[in-house]
Design a protein around this motif. Structure first.
Motif, PDB file in Angstrom:
ATOM      1  N   TRP A 106       9.948   0.188  -5.936  1.00  0.00           N
ATOM      2  CA  TRP A 106       8.942  -0.097  -6.955  1.00  0.00           C
ATOM      3  C   TRP A 106       9.547  -1.030  -7.993  1.00  0.00           C
ATOM      4  CZ3 TRP A 106       3.959   0.183  -6.966  1.00  0.00           C
ATOM      5  CH2 TRP A 106       3.246   0.033  -8.151  1.00  0.00           C
ATOM      6  N   PRO A 107       8.866  -2.126  -8.316  1.00  0.00           N
ATOM      7  CA  PRO A 107       9.404  -3.071  -9.300  1.00  0.00           C
ATOM      8  C   PRO A 107       9.577  -2.411 -10.675  1.00  0.00           C
ATOM      9  CG  PRO A 107       7.459  -3.972  -8.205  1.00  0.00           C
ATOM     10  CD  PRO A 107       7.579  -2.546  -7.789  1.00  0.00           C
ATOM     11  N   THR A 108      10.521  -2.941 -11.452  1.00  0.00           N
ATOM     12  CA  THR A 108      10.831  -2.314 -12.737  1.00  0.00           C
ATOM     13  C   THR A 108      10.122  -2.956 -13.917  1.00  0.00           C
ATOM     14  OG1 THR A 108      12.811  -3.684 -12.897  1.00  0.00           O
ATOM     15  CG2 THR A 108      13.080  -1.466 -11.975  1.00  0.00           C
ATOM     16  N   THR A 109       9.779  -4.223 -13.840  1.00  0.00           N
ATOM     17  CA  THR A 109       9.144  -4.874 -14.991  1.00  0.00           C
ATOM     18  C   THR A 109       7.639  -4.992 -14.785  1.00  0.00           C
ATOM     19  OG1 THR A 109       9.309  -7.138 -14.132  1.00  0.00           O
ATOM     20  CG2 THR A 109      11.225  -6.272 -15.334  1.00  0.00           C
ATOM     21  N   LEU A 110       6.922  -5.136 -15.895  1.00  0.00           N
ATOM     22  CA  LEU A 110       5.474  -5.325 -15.824  1.00  0.00           C
ATOM     23  C   LEU A 110       5.139  -6.569 -15.009  1.00  0.00           C
ATOM     24  CD1 LEU A 110       2.573  -4.613 -16.618  1.00  0.00           C
ATOM     25  CD2 LEU A 110       2.941  -5.857 -18.769  1.00  0.00           C
ATOM     26  N   GLN A 111       5.887  -7.639 -15.192  1.00  0.00           N
ATOM     27  CA  GLN A 111       5.624  -8.868 -14.445  1.00  0.00           C
ATOM     28  C   GLN A 111       5.787  -8.646 -12.936  1.00  0.00           C
ATOM     29  OE1 GLN A 111       7.776 -12.384 -15.604  1.00  0.00           O
ATOM     30  NE2 GLN A 111       6.870 -13.602 -13.988  1.00  0.00           N
ATOM     31  N   GLU A 112       6.864  -7.980 -12.528  1.00  0.00           N
ATOM     32  CA  GLU A 112       7.084  -7.719 -11.102  1.00  0.00           C
ATOM     33  C   GLU A 112       6.000  -6.813 -10.525  1.00  0.00           C
ATOM     34  OE1 GLU A 112      10.976  -6.052 -11.468  1.00  0.00           O
ATOM     35  OE2 GLU A 112      11.988  -7.957 -11.076  1.00  0.00           O
ATOM     36  N   GLN A 113       5.618  -5.782 -11.301  1.00  0.00           N
ATOM     37  CA  GLN A 113       4.569  -4.871 -10.848  1.00  0.00           C
ATOM     38  C   GLN A 113       3.240  -5.600 -10.721  1.00  0.00           C
ATOM     39  OE1 GLN A 113       4.676  -1.721 -13.750  1.00  0.00           O
ATOM     40  NE2 GLN A 113       6.708  -1.040 -13.112  1.00  0.00           N
ATOM     41  N   ALA A 114       2.919  -6.430 -11.718  1.00  0.00           N
ATOM     42  CA  ALA A 114       1.658  -7.185 -11.678  1.00  0.00           C
ATOM     43  C   ALA A 114       1.637  -8.145 -10.504  1.00  0.00           C
ATOM     44  CB  ALA A 114       1.454  -7.937 -12.994  1.00  0.00           C
ATOM     45  N   ASP A 115       2.758  -8.813 -10.257  1.00  0.00           N
ATOM     46  CA  ASP A 115       2.801  -9.742  -9.124  1.00  0.00           C
ATOM     47  C   ASP A 115       2.647  -9.006  -7.794  1.00  0.00           C
ATOM     48  OD1 ASP A 115       2.976 -11.975 -10.729  1.00  0.00           O
ATOM     49  OD2 ASP A 115       5.136 -12.229 -10.485  1.00  0.00           O
ATOM     50  N   GLY A 125       0.815  -1.216   0.000  1.00  0.00           N
ATOM     51  CA  GLY A 125       0.000   0.000   0.000  1.00  0.00           C
ATOM     52  C   GLY A 125       0.844   1.258   0.000  1.00  0.00           C
ATOM     53  N   LYS A 126       1.928   1.249   0.755  1.00  0.00           N
ATOM     54  CA  LYS A 126       2.833   2.401   0.773  1.00  0.00           C
ATOM     55  C   LYS A 126       3.488   2.599  -0.591  1.00  0.00           C
ATOM     56  CE  LYS A 126       4.066   2.152   5.667  1.00  0.00           C
ATOM     57  NZ  LYS A 126       5.158   1.864   6.612  1.00  0.00           N
ATOM     58  N   LEU A 127       3.899   1.502  -1.214  1.00  0.00           N
ATOM     59  CA  LEU A 127       4.506   1.594  -2.542  1.00  0.00           C
ATOM     60  C   LEU A 127       3.508   2.126  -3.570  1.00  0.00           C
ATOM     61  CD1 LEU A 127       6.619  -1.696  -2.653  1.00  0.00           C
ATOM     62  CD2 LEU A 127       7.493   0.655  -2.616  1.00  0.00           C
ATOM     63  N   ILE A 128       2.282   1.618  -3.517  1.00  0.00           N
ATOM     64  CA  ILE A 128       1.243   2.076  -4.448  1.00  0.00           C
ATOM     65  C   ILE A 128       0.985   3.569  -4.266  1.00  0.00           C
ATOM     66  CG2 ILE A 128      -1.252   1.953  -4.926  1.00  0.00           C
ATOM     67  CD1 ILE A 128      -1.013  -1.101  -4.463  1.00  0.00           C
ATOM     68  N   THR A 129       0.863   4.004  -3.025  1.00  0.00           N
ATOM     69  CA  THR A 129       0.608   5.413  -2.737  1.00  0.00           C
ATOM     70  C   THR A 129       1.758   6.287  -3.219  1.00  0.00           C
ATOM     71  OG1 THR A 129      -0.741   4.804  -0.828  1.00  0.00           O
ATOM     72  CG2 THR A 129       0.078   7.063  -0.900  1.00  0.00           C
ATOM     73  N   GLY A 130       2.990   5.855  -2.974  1.00  0.00           N
ATOM     74  CA  GLY A 130       4.149   6.612  -3.421  1.00  0.00           C
ATOM     75  C   GLY A 130       4.249   6.681  -4.930  1.00  0.00           C
ATOM     76  N   PHE A 131       3.993   5.554  -5.599  1.00  0.00           N
ATOM     77  CA  PHE A 131       4.048   5.519  -7.057  1.00  0.00           C
ATOM     78  C   PHE A 131       2.970   6.416  -7.650  1.00  0.00           C
ATOM     79  CE2 PHE A 131       2.773   3.675 -11.156  1.00  0.00           C
ATOM     80  CZ  PHE A 131       3.976   3.758 -11.833  1.00  0.00           C
ATOM     81  N   GLN A 132       1.766   6.349  -7.102  1.00  0.00           N
ATOM     82  CA  GLN A 132       0.675   7.172  -7.618  1.00  0.00           C
ATOM     83  C   GLN A 132       0.967   8.662  -7.389  1.00  0.00           C
ATOM     84  OE1 GLN A 132      -3.237   6.879  -5.848  1.00  0.00           O
ATOM     85  NE2 GLN A 132      -4.175   7.142  -7.859  1.00  0.00           N
ATOM     86  N   ALA A 133       1.541   9.003  -6.244  1.00  0.00           N
ATOM     87  CA  ALA A 133       1.889  10.402  -5.970  1.00  0.00           C
ATOM     88  C   ALA A 133       2.941  10.902  -6.971  1.00  0.00           C
ATOM     89  CB  ALA A 133       2.398  10.550  -4.539  1.00  0.00           C
ATOM     90  N   THR A 150      13.413  11.294 -11.974  1.00  0.00           N
ATOM     91  CA  THR A 150      13.094   9.877 -11.835  1.00  0.00           C
ATOM     92  C   THR A 150      11.668   9.584 -12.266  1.00  0.00           C
ATOM     93  OG1 THR A 150      13.088   8.004 -10.310  1.00  0.00           O
ATOM     94  CG2 THR A 150      12.349  10.109  -9.427  1.00  0.00           C
ATOM     95  N   ASP A 151      11.439   8.362 -12.701  1.00  0.00           N
ATOM     96  CA  ASP A 151      10.068   7.956 -13.015  1.00  0.00           C
ATOM     97  C   ASP A 151       9.644   6.786 -12.148  1.00  0.00           C
ATOM     98  OD1 ASP A 151      11.637   6.014 -14.104  1.00  0.00           O
ATOM     99  OD2 ASP A 151      10.659   5.972 -16.050  1.00  0.00           O
ATOM    100  N   THR A 152      10.369   6.577 -11.059  1.00  0.00           N
ATOM    101  CA  THR A 152      10.033   5.492 -10.143  1.00  0.00           C
ATOM    102  C   THR A 152      10.357   5.907  -8.711  1.00  0.00           C
ATOM    103  OG1 THR A 152      10.265   3.109  -9.771  1.00  0.00           O
ATOM    104  CG2 THR A 152      12.269   4.313 -10.307  1.00  0.00           C
ATOM    105  N   ILE A 153       9.977   5.067  -7.779  1.00  0.00           N
ATOM    106  CA  ILE A 153      10.256   5.310  -6.364  1.00  0.00           C
ATOM    107  C   ILE A 153      11.059   4.130  -5.829  1.00  0.00           C
ATOM    108  CG2 ILE A 153       8.204   6.723  -5.987  1.00  0.00           C
ATOM    109  CD1 ILE A 153       6.943   4.201  -4.653  1.00  0.00           C
ATOM    110  N   PRO A 154      11.796   4.318  -4.748  1.00  0.00           N
ATOM    111  CA  PRO A 154      12.554   3.198  -4.179  1.00  0.00           C
ATOM    112  C   PRO A 154      11.631   2.034  -3.819  1.00  0.00           C
ATOM    113  CG  PRO A 154      13.207   5.275  -3.158  1.00  0.00           C
ATOM    114  CD  PRO A 154      12.010   5.569  -4.010  1.00  0.00           C
TER     115      PRO A 154
END
Length: 174
Positions: free
Chosen positions: A86-95, A54-62, A80-84
């Motif tokens: 946050w996964p880098t690939t679509l597969q990692e993000q989806a998982d 949830g923290k990662l999702i909130t940070g990424f969305q912000a 930057t286009d990412t946060i510490p």
């Protein structure tokens, strides 16, 4: 401030919170439920995220919101286009957001990556806005409007006019 007395329950605890008695507050109706989506023939469920997710999702969305704000204001984007974390690939993000193994399941069933990405981003919007389906509808409507604007702004491909006599207008090469 006056202290409220609960005369009908043990030890001054309201009846809904009286654990030893028959009355207990059921929080089930107040808890978030998994987010269910459908993309063509695929049903996709995003489980309730852990606190860390949830923290990662909130940070990424912000971060995405700030990038959008800067673009609209004509400002330079963030470096930057990412946060510490946050996964880098679509597969990692989806998982992370859709659940472990969900990317593999969907790709094995033939689900296009664009559908998985759409579900992923919708789930991010859903959880990042307090489990709000209204936020997902707003997001999807904004995407549709953006696509319409982009499509209407594209120059049309030039079409060749047929010659008046029916013969080709270009020279034939020997």
């Amino acid at each position: 401030m006056a202290h409220r007395q609960w005369s009908s329950c043990a030890a001054g605890v309201p009846p809904a919170l009286n654990i030893k008695g028959r009355h207990m507050l059921d929080l089930t109706a107040y808890l978030p439920q998994p987010f269910h989506m459908k993309a063509d023939k695929w049903e996709i469920t995003s489980p309730v995220p852990s606190v860390e997710t949830g923290k990662l999702i909130t940070g990424f969305q912000a971060l995405q919101a700030e990038q959008f704000r800067r673009a609209q204001a004509g400002e330079e984007p963030l470096v930057t286009d990412t946060i510490p974390g946050w996964p880098t690939t679509l597969q990692e993000q989806a998982d992370l957001v859709l659940g472990a193994g969900e990317y593999e399941r969907l790709t094995n069933e033939g689900c296009p990556p664009a559908f998985i990405e759409a579900a992923l981003l919708s789930a991010i919007v859903y959880w990042g806005n307090g489990a709000s389906e209204e936020a997902v509808h707003f997001y999807q409507d904004a995407l549709r409007e953006q696509r319409k604007t982009e499509n209407s702004a594209r120059p049309k491909a030039k079409t060749r006019k047929p010659s008046k006599n029916g013969r080709p207008t270009g020279k034939a090469t020997p």
